[in-house]
Scaffold this motif. Sequence first.
Motif, short mmCIF file in Angstrom:
data_model
loop_
_atom_site.label_atom_id
_atom_site.label_comp_id
_atom_site.label_asym_id
_atom_site.label_seq_id
_atom_site.Cartn_x
_atom_site.Cartn_y
_atom_site.Cartn_z
N GLU A 90 -7.03 4.03 -5.91
CA GLU A 90 -6.84 3.97 -4.46
C GLU A 90 -5.36 4.02 -4.08
O GLU A 90 -4.96 4.69 -3.12
CB GLU A 90 -7.49 2.70 -3.91
CG GLU A 90 -9.01 2.73 -3.96
CD GLU A 90 -9.63 1.40 -3.56
OE1 GLU A 90 -8.86 0.43 -3.32
OE2 GLU A 90 -10.87 1.32 -3.49
N LEU A 91 -4.54 3.28 -4.83
CA LEU A 91 -3.10 3.29 -4.55
C LEU A 91 -2.51 4.67 -4.79
O LEU A 91 -1.64 5.13 -4.03
CB LEU A 91 -2.40 2.26 -5.44
CG LEU A 91 -2.62 0.79 -5.08
CD1 LEU A 91 -2.01 -0.11 -6.15
CD2 LEU A 91 -2.01 0.46 -3.72
N ALA A 92 -2.95 5.32 -5.86
CA ALA A 92 -2.45 6.67 -6.16
C ALA A 92 -2.80 7.64 -5.03
O ALA A 92 -1.96 8.44 -4.60
CB ALA A 92 -3.04 7.16 -7.48
N ASP A 93 -4.04 7.57 -4.55
CA ASP A 93 -4.46 8.45 -3.45
C ASP A 93 -3.64 8.17 -2.19
O ASP A 93 -3.19 9.11 -1.51
CB ASP A 93 -5.95 8.24 -3.15
CG ASP A 93 -6.85 8.81 -4.22
OD1 ASP A 93 -6.36 9.61 -5.04
OD2 ASP A 93 -8.04 8.44 -4.25
N LEU A 94 -3.45 6.89 -1.89
CA LEU A 94 -2.71 6.52 -0.68
C LEU A 94 -1.25 6.92 -0.79
O LEU A 94 -0.66 7.44 0.18
CB LEU A 94 -2.84 5.02 -0.43
CG LEU A 94 -2.24 4.48 0.88
CD1 LEU A 94 -2.77 5.24 2.08
CD2 LEU A 94 -2.53 2.99 1.01
N ARG A 95 -0.67 6.70 -1.96
CA ARG A 95 0.73 7.11 -2.14
C ARG A 95 0.88 8.62 -1.96
O ARG A 95 1.83 9.08 -1.30
CB ARG A 95 1.22 6.71 -3.54
CG ARG A 95 2.65 7.21 -3.76
CD ARG A 95 3.18 6.98 -5.14
NE ARG A 95 4.37 7.79 -5.34
CZ ARG A 95 5.04 7.87 -6.49
NH1 ARG A 95 4.64 7.18 -7.55
NH2 ARG A 95 6.11 8.63 -6.58
N LEU A 167 4.91 3.39 2.81
CA LEU A 167 5.10 4.08 1.53
C LEU A 167 5.79 3.18 0.53
O LEU A 167 5.42 3.13 -0.65
CB LEU A 167 5.91 5.36 1.74
CG LEU A 167 6.26 6.16 0.46
CD1 LEU A 167 5.01 6.56 -0.29
CD2 LEU A 167 7.10 7.38 0.82
N SER A 168 6.78 2.43 0.98
CA SER A 168 7.50 1.52 0.09
C SER A 168 6.57 0.47 -0.52
O SER A 168 6.63 0.18 -1.72
CB SER A 168 8.63 0.82 0.86
OG SER A 168 9.29 -0.12 0.05
N SER A 169 5.70 -0.09 0.30
CA SER A 169 4.77 -1.10 -0.18
C SER A 169 3.79 -0.52 -1.19
O SER A 169 3.56 -1.11 -2.26
CB SER A 169 4.00 -1.70 1.00
OG SER A 169 3.06 -2.65 0.56
N VAL A 170 3.24 0.64 -0.89
CA VAL A 170 2.29 1.28 -1.80
C VAL A 170 2.99 1.71 -3.08
O VAL A 170 2.45 1.57 -4.19
CB VAL A 170 1.61 2.49 -1.10
CG1 VAL A 170 0.79 3.30 -2.10
CG2 VAL A 170 0.72 2.00 0.03
N PHE A 171 4.20 2.24 -2.96
CA PHE A 171 4.99 2.66 -4.12
C PHE A 171 5.18 1.48 -5.07
O PHE A 171 5.00 1.61 -6.29
CB PHE A 171 6.34 3.19 -3.65
CG PHE A 171 7.16 3.89 -4.69
CD1 PHE A 171 7.19 5.28 -4.78
CD2 PHE A 171 7.93 3.18 -5.59
CE1 PHE A 171 7.95 5.92 -5.74
CE2 PHE A 171 8.69 3.81 -6.56
CZ PHE A 171 8.70 5.19 -6.63
#
Length: 233
Positions: A90-95, A167-171
């Motif tokens: 999920e994080l990869a998709d969102l990033r 983006l920073s948070s997801v990264f």
Amino acid sequence: MQEERSGEHERTNDSETVSDAVFRRLRHDIIMGILLPGSKIKLEKARERYSISISSLREILSRLSAENLVLAEGQRGFEVSPVSRQELTELADLRTVLECHAIGLSFAAGDLEWEGSIVAAHHRLAAVERRLLAGDVARTIDWVRCDWEFHRAIVAASNSATLLQSLSSVFDRFLRYHMLAGSFRGKAVVDDHKLLFERALARDADGAKEIITSHVQKGIDHIMKDPKFLSGR
């Protein structure tokens, strides 16, 4: 209980309070894997480690909970958020979605100063990567910082503070998985960064988006292959 510390909202410099500094330190310790997924955060021990009051510590942990880095367990306290294959995907998709959108905006609006910041960020990143390829694993922390600075420079001209904050948070949450599995994946990631750098200077948004999509997917593959990570999850 010991008396609560005072002055925690005083400034340690021109822009950061003591509480902000502890928030940053605790967040860093979670992302870098110093505080392991699923581990209990014992308030008294954490109070001593970070030199801050229990009440301020609770506020900080609640802030981290909002980023899904900490789980609040009601009366049972707090623990570092666990990791899972599902969250990683999920994080990869969102990033990918956020970074590709930011690339489109940034490439359209970027000026000469923006290009210069990309050149400088890539120069620093490439220097650290050469050291890592030569076996200097002590530079991993430098690489983590330079990696984000480079990706941030690429999208900095998007002129959307909300987008960049998200983006920073997801990264960072995606980075946590890399740090748990072994962060640096060798020449392949160096080559990706070089290609992304070239696409940015050429204002080739479609090409850059393709690189980011592949770059993130290869990151997932690297993590999933690590035998000491996510086993049985």
